[in-house]
Design a protein around this motif. Structure first.
Motif, PDB file in Angstrom:
ATOM      1  N   GLY A 100      32.622  -6.334  90.419  1.00 39.00           N
ATOM      2  CA  GLY A 100      33.952  -6.359  91.021  1.00 39.00           C
ATOM      3  C   GLY A 100      34.393  -7.766  91.352  1.00 39.00           C
ATOM      4  N   PRO A 101      35.617  -7.892  91.825  1.00 40.46           N
ATOM      5  CA  PRO A 101      36.166  -9.206  92.159  1.00 40.46           C
ATOM      6  C   PRO A 101      35.536  -9.802  93.419  1.00 40.46           C
ATOM      7  CG  PRO A 101      37.712  -7.486  92.737  1.00 40.46           C
ATOM      8  CD  PRO A 101      36.570  -6.811  92.024  1.00 40.46           C
ATOM      9  N   LEU A 102      35.713 -11.094  93.574  1.00 32.27           N
ATOM     10  CA  LEU A 102      35.240 -11.828  94.738  1.00 32.27           C
ATOM     11  C   LEU A 102      36.401 -11.902  95.732  1.00 32.27           C
ATOM     12  CD1 LEU A 102      32.642 -13.378  95.474  1.00 32.27           C
ATOM     13  CD2 LEU A 102      33.739 -15.422  94.617  1.00 32.27           C
ATOM     14  N   ILE A 103      36.235 -11.242  96.882  1.00 33.73           N
ATOM     15  CA  ILE A 103      37.306 -11.154  97.877  1.00 33.73           C
ATOM     16  C   ILE A 103      36.889 -11.889  99.148  1.00 33.73           C
ATOM     17  CG2 ILE A 103      38.763  -9.618  99.260  1.00 33.73           C
ATOM     18  CD1 ILE A 103      39.227  -9.293  96.241  1.00 33.73           C
ATOM     19  N   GLY A 104      37.732 -12.822  99.578  1.00 29.95           N
ATOM     20  CA  GLY A 104      37.489 -13.526 100.824  1.00 29.95           C
ATOM     21  C   GLY A 104      37.990 -12.709 101.995  1.00 29.95           C
ATOM     22  N   VAL A 105      37.213 -12.672 103.056  1.00 28.77           N
ATOM     23  CA  VAL A 105      37.650 -12.049 104.303  1.00 28.77           C
ATOM     24  C   VAL A 105      37.573 -13.146 105.351  1.00 28.77           C
ATOM     25  CG1 VAL A 105      37.262 -10.272 106.036  1.00 28.77           C
ATOM     26  CG2 VAL A 105      36.844  -9.766 103.625  1.00 28.77           C
ATOM     27  N   ILE A 106      38.722 -13.453 105.941  1.00 30.69           N
ATOM     28  CA  ILE A 106      38.788 -14.562 106.889  1.00 30.69           C
ATOM     29  C   ILE A 106      39.327 -14.085 108.227  1.00 30.69           C
ATOM     30  CG2 ILE A 106      38.978 -16.294 105.063  1.00 30.69           C
ATOM     31  CD1 ILE A 106      42.000 -16.408 105.577  1.00 30.69           C
ATOM     32  N   GLY A 107      38.867 -14.732 109.269  1.00 32.00           N
ATOM     33  CA  GLY A 107      39.275 -14.413 110.625  1.00 32.00           C
ATOM     34  C   GLY A 107      38.444 -15.245 111.578  1.00 32.00           C
ATOM     35  N   SER A 108      38.717 -15.143 112.842  1.00 32.39           N
ATOM     36  CA  SER A 108      38.071 -16.030 113.813  1.00 32.39           C
ATOM     37  C   SER A 108      36.626 -15.642 114.104  1.00 32.39           C
ATOM     38  CB  SER A 108      38.878 -16.090 115.107  1.00 32.39           C
ATOM     39  OG  SER A 108      38.684 -14.929 115.865  1.00 32.39           O
ATOM     40  N   GLY A 109      35.927 -16.603 114.699  1.00 30.67           N
ATOM     41  CA  GLY A 109      34.534 -16.403 115.073  1.00 30.67           C
ATOM     42  C   GLY A 109      34.363 -15.556 116.320  1.00 30.67           C
ATOM     43  N   SER A 110      35.459 -15.175 116.936  1.00 31.67           N
ATOM     44  CA  SER A 110      35.420 -14.234 118.054  1.00 31.67           C
ATOM     45  C   SER A 110      36.582 -13.272 117.856  1.00 31.67           C
ATOM     46  CB  SER A 110      35.533 -14.946 119.396  1.00 31.67           C
ATOM     47  OG  SER A 110      36.748 -15.646 119.487  1.00 31.67           O
ATOM     48  N   CYS A 111      36.368 -12.027 118.195  1.00 31.27           N
ATOM     49  CA  CYS A 111      37.421 -11.032 117.986  1.00 31.27           C
ATOM     50  C   CYS A 111      37.270  -9.883 118.958  1.00 31.27           C
ATOM     51  CB  CYS A 111      37.403 -10.531 116.540  1.00 31.27           C
ATOM     52  SG  CYS A 111      35.874  -9.712 116.037  1.00 31.27           S
ATOM     53  N   SER A 112      38.325  -9.114 119.073  1.00 29.90           N
ATOM     54  CA  SER A 112      38.297  -7.932 119.935  1.00 29.90           C
ATOM     55  C   SER A 112      37.508  -6.820 119.255  1.00 29.90           C
ATOM     56  CB  SER A 112      39.727  -7.460 120.210  1.00 29.90           C
ATOM     57  OG  SER A 112      40.292  -6.920 119.019  1.00 29.90           O
ATOM     58  N   VAL A 113      37.192  -5.804 120.008  1.00 27.44           N
ATOM     59  CA  VAL A 113      36.485  -4.646 119.456  1.00 27.44           C
ATOM     60  C   VAL A 113      37.338  -3.989 118.369  1.00 27.44           C
ATOM     61  CG1 VAL A 113      35.585  -2.343 120.006  1.00 27.44           C
ATOM     62  CG2 VAL A 113      35.140  -4.249 121.544  1.00 27.44           C
ATOM     63  N   GLY A 114      38.646  -3.898 118.603  1.00 24.99           N
ATOM     64  CA  GLY A 114      39.553  -3.301 117.615  1.00 24.99           C
ATOM     65  C   GLY A 114      39.605  -4.101 116.326  1.00 24.99           C
ATOM     66  N   GLU A 115      39.682  -5.421 116.447  1.00 24.25           N
ATOM     67  CA  GLU A 115      39.693  -6.273 115.252  1.00 24.25           C
ATOM     68  C   GLU A 115      38.379  -6.153 114.493  1.00 24.25           C
ATOM     69  OE1 GLU A 115      42.597 -10.009 116.362  1.00 24.25           O
ATOM     70  OE2 GLU A 115      40.603  -9.948 117.288  1.00 24.25           O
ATOM     71  N   ALA A 116      37.268  -6.078 115.233  1.00 24.79           N
ATOM     72  CA  ALA A 116      35.954  -5.939 114.598  1.00 24.79           C
ATOM     73  C   ALA A 116      35.867  -4.631 113.815  1.00 24.79           C
ATOM     74  CB  ALA A 116      34.841  -6.012 115.639  1.00 24.79           C
ATOM     75  N   LYS A 117      36.429  -3.561 114.363  1.00 23.11           N
ATOM     76  CA  LYS A 117      36.417  -2.274 113.655  1.00 23.11           C
ATOM     77  C   LYS A 117      37.207  -2.364 112.356  1.00 23.11           C
ATOM     78  CE  LYS A 117      35.686   0.814 117.553  1.00 23.11           C
ATOM     79  NZ  LYS A 117      36.230   1.886 118.390  1.00 23.11           N
ATOM     80  N   VAL A 118      38.342  -3.035 112.398  1.00 20.10           N
ATOM     81  CA  VAL A 118      39.155  -3.215 111.191  1.00 20.10           C
ATOM     82  C   VAL A 118      38.396  -4.045 110.169  1.00 20.10           C
ATOM     83  CG1 VAL A 118      41.254  -4.279 110.262  1.00 20.10           C
ATOM     84  CG2 VAL A 118      41.369  -2.925 112.361  1.00 20.10           C
ATOM     85  N   ALA A 119      37.795  -5.147 110.604  1.00 26.35           N
ATOM     86  CA  ALA A 119      37.050  -6.014 109.693  1.00 26.35           C
ATOM     87  C   ALA A 119      35.860  -5.275 109.078  1.00 26.35           C
ATOM     88  CB  ALA A 119      36.572  -7.267 110.425  1.00 26.35           C
ATOM     89  N   GLU A 120      35.172  -4.477 109.876  1.00 20.69           N
ATOM     90  CA  GLU A 120      34.033  -3.713 109.361  1.00 20.69           C
ATOM     91  C   GLU A 120      34.499  -2.703 108.313  1.00 20.69           C
ATOM     92  OE1 GLU A 120      30.183  -1.167 110.954  1.00 20.69           O
ATOM     93  OE2 GLU A 120      31.314  -2.399 112.371  1.00 20.69           O
ATOM     94  N   GLU A 121      35.612  -2.070 108.576  1.00 21.67           N
ATOM     95  CA  GLU A 121      36.167  -1.112 107.609  1.00 21.67           C
ATOM     96  C   GLU A 121      36.584  -1.818 106.314  1.00 21.67           C
ATOM     97  OE1 GLU A 121      37.594   2.643 106.136  1.00 21.67           O
ATOM     98  OE2 GLU A 121      36.125   2.061 107.642  1.00 21.67           O
ATOM     99  N   VAL A 122      37.159  -3.005 106.431  1.00 19.27           N
ATOM    100  CA  VAL A 122      37.513  -3.784 105.244  1.00 19.27           C
ATOM    101  C   VAL A 122      36.247  -4.084 104.435  1.00 19.27           C
ATOM    102  CG1 VAL A 122      38.261  -6.090 104.472  1.00 19.27           C
ATOM    103  CG2 VAL A 122      39.678  -4.780 106.076  1.00 19.27           C
ATOM    104  N   GLY A 123      35.206  -4.555 105.106  1.00 15.94           N
ATOM    105  CA  GLY A 123      33.948  -4.845 104.414  1.00 15.94           C
ATOM    106  C   GLY A 123      33.369  -3.616 103.743  1.00 15.94           C
TER     107      GLY A 123
END
Length: 161
Positions: A6-29
């Motif tokens: 598959g393609p190479l996809i970058g996921v970018i965001g800060s080194g600290s995040c809220s619980v909600g943002e972490a859930k979104v990032a985990e789902e993206v991964g």
């Protein structure tokens, strides 16, 4: 050696995040891994770790482009840690390597990655991230997504073009 399908996809965001943002990032991964994409990120904590965790738990390949010289600084879900010793300049490597980038939230480092990607012609999909405007420019160059599924679908579609 396994072959990337598959393609190479970058996921970018800060080194600290809220619980909600972490859930979104985990789902993206997780969704990227299920689609067979390879996830590339900054390899540290916060949003990067959450995205890697989601991909790792689905058996996906994760690459961390680290700012320092020690591969041990990578979060535990990075399969391939790459120590650069470049500090924030490593953001250029992430932006130039990815075929599409998903920006989730983020601070100024994320903003720099967005800028580097756009300058290189790499499409950027945004989830609750920066909005860009410039005098005379009507359209924000970041493609907006409504949720993790939408972000992954858009990034994969754009990367395959």
């Amino acid at each position: 050696m396994s072959k990337r399908t598959g393609p190479l996809i970058g996921v970018i965001g800060s080194g600290s995040c809220s619980v909600g943002e972490a859930k979104v990032a985990e789902e993206v991964g997780r969704r990227l891994a299920k689609a067979g994409a390879v996830l590339i990120c900054g390899g540290l904590s916060g949003m990067m770790e959450a995205a890697c965790r989601g991909a790792f738990r689905e058996g996906g390949l994760t690459i961390g482009i680290l700012p320092g010289q020690d591969t041990k600084s990578a979060n535990r879900y990075v399969a391939v840690p790459i120590a650069t010793g470049l500090g924030e300049a490593r953001n250029v490597i992430i932006a130039r390597t990815a075929q599409a980038v998903i920006a989730i939230g983020g601070e100024y480092g994320t903003l720099s990655e967005i800028a580097f990607a756009l300058k290189a012609g790499v499409p950027v999909v945004g989830l609750g991230t920066w909005k860009l405007s410039r005098m005379g420019q009507v359209k924000d160059p970041i493609i907006r997504a409504t949720d993790a599924a939408d972000a992954v679908d858009k990034a994969l579609s754009l990367a395959r073009r």
